[in-house]
Design an enzyme around this catalytic site. Sequence first.
Site, PDB file in Angstrom:
ATOM      1  N   ARG A  32       0.794  -1.217  -0.035  1.00 12.61           N
ATOM      2  CA  ARG A  32      -0.039  -0.235   0.396  1.00 12.61           C
ATOM      3  C   ARG A  32       0.702   1.092   0.017  1.00 12.61           C
ATOM      4  NH1 ARG A  32      -4.466  -1.877   0.607  1.00 12.61           N
ATOM      5  NH2 ARG A  32      -4.828  -3.996   1.264  1.00 12.61           N
ATOM      6  N   ASP A  33       0.768   2.077  -0.944  1.00 15.55           N
ATOM      7  CA  ASP A  33       1.370   3.835  -0.925  1.00 15.55           C
ATOM      8  C   ASP A  33       0.569   3.660   0.322  1.00 15.55           C
ATOM      9  OD1 ASP A  33       1.954   5.746  -3.538  1.00 15.55           O
ATOM     10  OD2 ASP A  33       2.287   6.470  -1.390  1.00 15.55           O
ATOM     11  N   ILE A  34       1.884   4.950   1.336  1.00 15.48           N
ATOM     12  CA  ILE A  34       2.197   5.384   2.444  1.00 15.48           C
ATOM     13  C   ILE A  34       0.860   6.327   2.219  1.00 15.48           C
ATOM     14  CG2 ILE A  34       4.294   6.958   2.353  1.00 15.48           C
ATOM     15  CD1 ILE A  34       4.694   5.703   4.601  1.00 15.48           C
ATOM     16  N   ASN A  90       3.631   6.831 -13.247  1.00 18.50           N
ATOM     17  CA  ASN A  90       4.456   8.894 -13.230  1.00 18.50           C
ATOM     18  C   ASN A  90       5.955   8.906 -14.171  1.00 18.50           C
ATOM     19  OD1 ASN A  90       2.424   9.763 -12.418  1.00 18.50           O
ATOM     20  ND2 ASN A  90       3.357   9.293  -9.991  1.00 18.50           N
ATOM     21  N   VAL A  99      10.692   8.318  -6.570  1.00 17.34           N
ATOM     22  CA  VAL A  99      11.047   7.089  -6.938  1.00 17.34           C
ATOM     23  C   VAL A  99      11.603   6.552  -7.873  1.00 17.34           C
ATOM     24  CG1 VAL A  99      11.391   4.929  -5.689  1.00 17.34           C
ATOM     25  CG2 VAL A  99      10.036   6.953  -4.318  1.00 17.34           C
ATOM     26  N   HIS A 103       7.404   1.516 -11.279  1.00 18.98           N
ATOM     27  CA  HIS A 103       6.341   1.183  -9.869  1.00 18.98           C
ATOM     28  C   HIS A 103       4.730   1.436 -10.618  1.00 18.98           C
ATOM     29  CE1 HIS A 103       7.599   5.154  -8.856  1.00 18.98           C
ATOM     30  NE2 HIS A 103       6.543   5.290  -8.172  1.00 18.98           N
ATOM     31  N   HIS A 105       1.149   2.399 -10.275  1.00 17.17           N
ATOM     32  CA  HIS A 105      -0.076   2.383  -8.901  1.00 17.17           C
ATOM     33  C   HIS A 105      -0.907   2.468  -9.164  1.00 17.17           C
ATOM     34  CE1 HIS A 105       2.375   6.366  -7.289  1.00 17.17           C
ATOM     35  NE2 HIS A 105       2.984   6.204  -8.620  1.00 17.17           N
TER      36      HIS A 105
HETATM   37  P1  AMP Z   1       5.831   8.619  -7.662  1.00 20.67           P
HETATM   38  O1  AMP Z   1       5.814   9.907  -7.423  1.00 20.67           O
HETATM   39  O2  AMP Z   1       5.702   7.977  -8.657  1.00 20.67           O
HETATM   40  O3  AMP Z   1       7.646   8.330  -7.389  1.00 20.67           O
HETATM   41  O4  AMP Z   1       5.455   7.607  -6.269  1.00 20.67           O
HETATM   42  C1  AMP Z   1       6.254   7.550  -5.325  1.00 20.67           C
HETATM   43  C2  AMP Z   1       5.409   6.892  -4.219  1.00 20.67           C
HETATM   44  O5  AMP Z   1       5.599   6.292  -3.321  1.00 20.67           O
HETATM   45  C3  AMP Z   1       4.226   7.817  -3.501  1.00 20.67           C
HETATM   46  O6  AMP Z   1       2.981   7.903  -3.975  1.00 20.67           O
HETATM   47  C4  AMP Z   1       4.649   8.259  -2.522  1.00 20.67           C
HETATM   48  O7  AMP Z   1       3.894   8.062  -1.914  1.00 20.67           O
HETATM   49  C5  AMP Z   1       4.982   6.462  -1.970  1.00 20.67           C
HETATM   50  N1  AMP Z   1       5.598   6.108  -1.120  1.00 20.67           N
HETATM   51  C6  AMP Z   1       6.751   6.782  -0.312  1.00 20.67           C
HETATM   52  N2  AMP Z   1       7.749   6.589   0.675  1.00 20.67           N
HETATM   53  C7  AMP Z   1       7.017   4.957   0.843  1.00 20.67           C
HETATM   54  C8  AMP Z   1       6.606   4.282   2.442  1.00 20.67           C
HETATM   55  N3  AMP Z   1       8.074   4.306   2.421  1.00 20.67           N
HETATM   56  N4  AMP Z   1       5.495   3.226   1.972  1.00 20.67           N
HETATM   57  C9  AMP Z   1       4.799   2.319   0.742  1.00 20.67           C
HETATM   58  N5  AMP Z   1       4.842   3.653  -0.464  1.00 20.67           N
HETATM   59  C10 AMP Z   1       5.823   4.802   0.075  1.00 20.67           C
END
Ligand code: AMP
Length: 120
Positions: A32-34, A90, A99, A103, A105
């Site tokens: 799950r996204d945080i 993204n 990141v 990944h 979403h």
């Molecule tokens: P992006 O902006 O597409 O690179 O997405 C990175 C996603 O990682 C964002 O939606 C963040 O909320 C999510 N995220 C960052 N740190 C964590 C974490 N520790 N656990 C779960 N999701 C995370």
Amino acid sequence: MSDGAETLFERIIAGEIPADVVHQDATTFAFRDINPQARVHVLVVPRKRYRNVGELAAADPQLLADVLSACRKVAELEGIGESGYRVVFNTGADAGQTVFHVHAHVLGGEQLALFGSGHR
Ligand code: AMP
């Protein structure tokens, strides 16, 4: 691809950083996204790191197919396979990628807003 530094998601996959894991298999990992942007918001990550979906598609199309199959599995597990869901990759600064370990979403569980900046 390789700039040496371990990404946040590699540390999550290794179990070094806790995550709410939804699904995993031999090649992918989903949690799950945080900071959820919808009632259901799960990230699906290939265990092997590529910077973005374009690099993944060029280097390993089977692994991209695995990621998309895992998205479908996650949607089924979350009960949104029929109601509908959105899969987003993204890519780069304008898309807000933060990141640099590719990944997907998986978003759903409610009527989603239109996306983009609103520019026409
Ligand atoms: P992006 O902006 O597409 O690179 O997405 C990175 C996603 O990682 C964002 O939606 C963040 O909320 C999510 N995220 C960052 N740190 C964590 C974490 N520790 N656990 C779960 N999701 C995370």
